[in-house]
Design an enzyme around this catalytic site. Structure first.
Site, PDB file in Angstrom:
ATOM      1  N   LYS A 172       0.684   5.779   7.975  1.00  0.00           N
ATOM      2  CA  LYS A 172       1.285   5.903   6.645  1.00  0.00           C
ATOM      3  C   LYS A 172       0.216   6.036   5.571  1.00  0.00           C
ATOM      4  O   LYS A 172       0.307   6.883   4.673  1.00  0.00           O
ATOM      5  CB  LYS A 172       2.186   4.696   6.383  1.00  0.00           C
ATOM      6  CG  LYS A 172       2.855   4.660   5.026  1.00  0.00           C
ATOM      7  CD  LYS A 172       2.134   3.761   4.033  1.00  0.00           C
ATOM      8  CE  LYS A 172       2.180   2.317   4.446  1.00  0.00           C
ATOM      9  NZ  LYS A 172       1.545   1.412   3.442  1.00  0.00           N
TER      10      LYS A 172
ATOM     11  N   SER B 183       0.866  -1.185   0.000  1.00  0.00           N
ATOM     12  CA  SER B 183       0.000   0.000   0.000  1.00  0.00           C
ATOM     13  C   SER B 183       0.896   1.226   0.000  1.00  0.00           C
ATOM     14  O   SER B 183       1.486   1.582   1.024  1.00  0.00           O
ATOM     15  CB  SER B 183      -0.913   0.010   1.235  1.00  0.00           C
ATOM     16  OG  SER B 183      -1.789  -1.081   1.212  1.00  0.00           O
TER      17      SER B 183
ATOM     18  N   LYS C  76      -7.194   1.614  -2.560  1.00  0.00           N
ATOM     19  CA  LYS C  76      -6.733   1.227  -1.223  1.00  0.00           C
ATOM     20  C   LYS C  76      -6.726   2.418  -0.281  1.00  0.00           C
ATOM     21  O   LYS C  76      -7.104   2.299   0.889  1.00  0.00           O
ATOM     22  CB  LYS C  76      -5.335   0.602  -1.301  1.00  0.00           C
ATOM     23  CG  LYS C  76      -4.762   0.213   0.065  1.00  0.00           C
ATOM     24  CD  LYS C  76      -5.654  -0.770   0.815  1.00  0.00           C
ATOM     25  CE  LYS C  76      -5.179  -1.007   2.244  1.00  0.00           C
ATOM     26  NZ  LYS C  76      -3.949  -1.804   2.328  1.00  0.00           N
TER      27      LYS C  76
END
Length: 309
Positions: free
Chosen positions: A254, A111, A186
């Site tokens: 993140k 990701s 995502k």
């Protein structure tokens, strides 16, 4: 595009193959194990943590460098923590890109940044190889159960080629668009997950501070419109205080950074995403970045001077 139905066993790559796999962490280990269990040989290189014994016992092989790995196989899967890690493995010294040639396929299931993904795809395609981004959702549980949702970006041909492998690791598998679109999906997923965790945490904290049993409140809500997978799984973790990481707070930080950076780049305001990120930041400041992301509830508990359970 619609999710694809499962292929028959006689389709391409259903037979045994040698697959490169770099990134054998919490998620990558069970994903690679599913490939091994299906009869594929898995070869790895340049790992951040030593591979688990279960993979070694199942025949895991090694290449000296990512370049050497890419020269040995036709398909390379990456499952790495962040954008710089992918960049280093692909284009660093003796990186994957230097071992690529026409006919090879790189599948990045990490990701990472959608913007940089498009740049990575462009550089890989210049070698004659193909590139797909295929990030996943479902956490460690989904990886172990081969029930991950896989959001793919790439060409139709690359997707068809990779699909038999995806079907060994996940269930809801969708070709969203070209390279980068999987990562965009995502990021959208992570926004929804984070905000839903925050909502569940607020609700259970409110119920507990008001004197109700949060476990029974959760049970009651599971039968109504507020029901969700996050209320079911992460709500239970909040009540039982089981914050061993399936997906760490630091990784969700993140992902929300990617959301906020992307939002700034395209001129979109994401106020609740920003607020939830601040709660994750508070957890990290208190030394809890390694907790499961359901541990976000602890930031709210500190403000309320009250624990859910």
């Amino acid at each position: 595009m619609r999710p694809r139905r499962r292929h028959h066993q006689d389709q391409e790559l259903s037979n045994m193959a040698t697959i490169g796999f770099i990134g054998l962490g919490i998620m990558g280990t069970p994903m690679a194990r599913h490939l091994q269990d299906a009869g594929h040989t898995v070869i790895t290189s340049k790992f951040h943590i030593p591979p688990k014994q279960e993979l070694l016992d199942n025949g895991l092989q090694f290449a000296d460098t990512p370049k050497a790995l890419a020269e040995k196989v036709d398909i390379i899967i990456l499952m790495l923590p962040d954008t710089p890690d992918v960049k280093d493995v692909l284009f660093g010294e003796n990186g994957v890109a230097f071992g690529l040639s026409k006919g090879k396929l790189v599948i990045d299931m990490s990701s990472i940044s959608p913007i940089e993904t498009k740049e990575f795809a462009k550089k890989v395609r210049e070698t004659g190889a193909e590139y797909m981004d295929a990030p996943v959702s479902g956490g460690e549980v989904g990886a172990k159960n081969a029930s991950l949702s896989i959001m793919a970006g790439g060409t139709e041909g690359s997707f068809e080629r990779a699909l038999p492998l995806f079907e060994l690791m996940g269930k809801n598998i969708t070709l969203v668009g070209d390279c980068g679109d999987g990562q965009v999906t995502k990021v959208a997923n992570q926004i929804i997950v984070a905000l839903t965790i925050e909502a569940v945490a607020e609700a259970l904290l409110f119920a507990s501070k008001a004197g109700a049993d949060p476990a029974r409140v959760r049970e009651a809500l599971m039968g109504g419109f507020a029901s969700s997978r996050i209320l079911e799984v992460h709500g239970d973790r909040m009540v039982k205080r089981t914050f061993e990481p399936g997906f760490r707070i630091s990784l969700h930080q993140k992902d929300l950074n990617l959301a906020l950076q992307g939002a700034k780049a395209i001129g979109v305001s994401l106020p609740n995403t920003a607020a939830t990120q601040e709660l994750f930041n508070s957890c990290a400041a208190h030394g809890d970045a390694g907790l499961d992301h359901s541990g976000l509830v602890t930031a709210l508990e500190r403000m309320a001077n009250h624990a859910v359970a």
